[in-house]
Write a protein that holds these residues in place. Structure first.
Motif, PDB file in Angstrom:
ATOM      1  N   TYR A 237     -26.964  13.089 -24.807  1.00 27.14           N
ATOM      2  CA  TYR A 237     -27.830  12.525 -25.833  1.00 27.14           C
ATOM      3  C   TYR A 237     -28.874  11.533 -25.337  1.00 27.14           C
ATOM      4  O   TYR A 237     -29.898  11.360 -26.002  1.00 27.14           O
TER       5      TYR A 237
ATOM      6  N   MET B 173     -21.797   9.748 -29.188  1.00 32.19           N
ATOM      7  CA  MET B 173     -23.037   9.887 -28.433  1.00 32.19           C
ATOM      8  C   MET B 173     -23.059   8.948 -27.236  1.00 32.19           C
ATOM      9  O   MET B 173     -23.516   9.321 -26.149  1.00 32.19           O
TER      10      MET B 173
ATOM     11  N   TYR C  10     -31.252  17.737 -32.269  1.00 30.47           N
ATOM     12  CA  TYR C  10     -30.686  16.452 -32.694  1.00 30.47           C
ATOM     13  C   TYR C  10     -30.409  16.465 -34.206  1.00 30.47           C
ATOM     14  O   TYR C  10     -29.365  15.988 -34.656  1.00 30.47           O
TER      15      TYR C  10
ATOM     16  N   ASP D 174     -27.401  18.384 -35.028  1.00 30.05           N
ATOM     17  CA  ASP D 174     -26.198  17.619 -34.709  1.00 30.05           C
ATOM     18  C   ASP D 174     -25.870  16.629 -35.825  1.00 30.05           C
ATOM     19  O   ASP D 174     -24.698  16.427 -36.171  1.00 30.05           O
TER      20      ASP D 174
ATOM     21  N   GLY E 189     -33.961  10.111 -25.347  1.00 28.48           N
ATOM     22  CA  GLY E 189     -32.787  10.304 -26.186  1.00 28.48           C
ATOM     23  C   GLY E 189     -32.415   9.108 -27.035  1.00 28.48           C
ATOM     24  O   GLY E 189     -33.126   8.109 -27.113  1.00 28.48           O
TER      25      GLY E 189
ATOM     26  N   TYR F 115     -24.955  20.424 -31.650  1.00 28.41           N
ATOM     27  CA  TYR F 115     -26.081  19.967 -30.845  1.00 28.41           C
ATOM     28  C   TYR F 115     -26.715  21.150 -30.128  1.00 28.41           C
ATOM     29  O   TYR F 115     -26.555  21.362 -28.920  1.00 28.41           O
TER      30      TYR F 115
END
Length: 396
Positions: free
Chosen positions: A113, A96, A299, A302, A89, A308
């Motif tokens: 995340y 995040m 991702y 997002d 991530g 997300y």
């Protein structure tokens, strides 16, 4: 809000809470099982056995939440070394940073995340799977020596900052973007254990895939300048974001050469361009991706829409971004080897395709054009670089 809507909303909330508790319970049970089993990696002894995974705690290392940091190593053929940069991530803002991965959040479908520590559960992400599998004779890297540089900092292994943020509960916290410090400490271990390999594979998946071109020059120049046979492999490192340069400079606070080489929204592409400009054909270059990566597309969704989650539309966006990226990697050097697949796993890939393969069971099992990724990768390390799956990138 009507009574029925209120009941549905409360039921939904209770469902999330239940799923979250179940997810955390499952993760903790798996973690305890690892701790209590023979599969647990013990600390590196003074006389390590070959073909055995060991954990190496690093005194100056630090995970994102401030807890201890360790890497994994395996001694085998001293002439063949894989330095593996783990994924897990990314974080580049306070929102995040406040939402690290937990089993509960994954199970409940809540935003999560990046991994921010190395709890027992994370061992199964790092060793004894895919390229790190020491049990399967199908693994052509079984007898290679390994240094697995674990990842729990959210900074693509390049950060040097202590980043304040407010947690979901309103508390003041620090995310330790210490990926680069952890990398340097890991390389000291690598050099001590494996001083003179004849062949090196520098590989990474997900966040580690981004890190490969950022750190390969330093690995080669500062630690293994006498090794001429070096192969680089990034597995799934595509995430377009217009603020990568600002993130690297201001939030992660990387060293100058790393952030200054970022010029656009494709950080991996920029780092490979800078690397090739400096080293040319000193390395072999490899890249892989599935066509509709379910996780990287989430991702990206997002970033663009603050959602997300993945769906067919954003997976198709990823597909067209991949076509362009492969084209531009080939423009850096036509010798850039590609492995493109359209592998799917029911209930996991959410209508899309897999996210990373090199450290998954399908590294050894799935095929594209009749070739496993394992076969393609070992061939490249032995000097036979070729493309697999390029027909999958034909424009729709």
């Amino acid at each position: 809000m009507g009574l029925k809507d209120k009941i549905n909303k409360n039921n939904f909330k209770r469902g999330i809470v239940f799923a979250s508790k179940v997810g955390d319970y499952v993760e903790n049970r798996i973690g305890r099982a690892i701790e209590e089993s023979s599969f647990k990696a013990e600390n590196l002894p003074s006389d390590p056995k070959e073909m055995t995974w060991y954990k190496v705690p690093l005194e100056k290392g630090l995970s994102g939440d401030g807890s201890e940091y360790h890497i994994y190593v395996k001694k085998a053929d001293p002439d063949k070394l894989c330095i593996f940069l783990s994924g897990g991530g990314v974080a580049y803002n306070e929102y995040m940073a406040a939402r690290p991965v937990t089993g509960g959040k994954v199970a409940a479908g809540l935003p999560n995340y990046y991994w921010n520590n190395l709890r027992p559960f994370t061992q199964i992400m790092n060793i004894n799977v895919g390229i790190t599998d020491i049990m399967s004779d199908k693994n052509p890297f079984k007898n290679w020596s390994f240094v697995v540089i674990t990842y729990a900092t959210g900074d693509f292994h390049v950060g040097c900052n202590d980043y304040p943020y407010q947690g979901e509960d309103g508390s003041d916290n620090i995310l330790h973007f210490h990926g680069y410090v952890n990398f340097l400490e890991s390389m000291k271990v690598s050099k001590a254990l494996f001083p003179n390999p004849k062949s090196i594979l520098i590989a990474g998946n997900s966040a580690g895939a981004f890190a490969v071109p950022a750190l390969a020059s330093e690995i080669a120049d500062d630690y293994y300048p006498k090794t001429s046979n070096i192969t680089l492999f990034s597995d799934s490192g595509l995430l377009l974001y217009k603020n990568w340069r600002k993130t690297a400079r201001n939030i992660w606070q990387t060293k100058d050469s790393i952030w200054k080489s970022i010029h656009g929204d494709n950080i991996t592409l920029d780092w490979y361009r800078a690397l090739y400009a400096k080293h040319g054909d000193r390395f072999r270059y490899l890249y892989s991706s599935s066509t509709h990566d379910y996780l990287l597309s989430a991702y990206y969704n997002d970033i663009i829409r603050k959602k997300y989650k993945t769906d067919q539309d954003v997976q198709n966006e990823y597909y067209h971004q991949l076509i362009q990226m492969v084209k531009e990697l080939k423009e850096i050097t036509p010798k850039f080897g590609m492995f493109i697949d359209d592998w799917k796993i029911p209930f996991i890939t959410m209508g899309g395709t897999v996210h990373t393969s090199v450290r998954e069971p399908h590294f050894l099992l799935f095929t594209e054009q009749g070739i496993t990724m394992a076969k393609w990768l070992i061939d490249a390390c032995e000097g036979k670089v070729y493309d697999v799956g390029m027909d999958l990138l034909k424009q729709e």
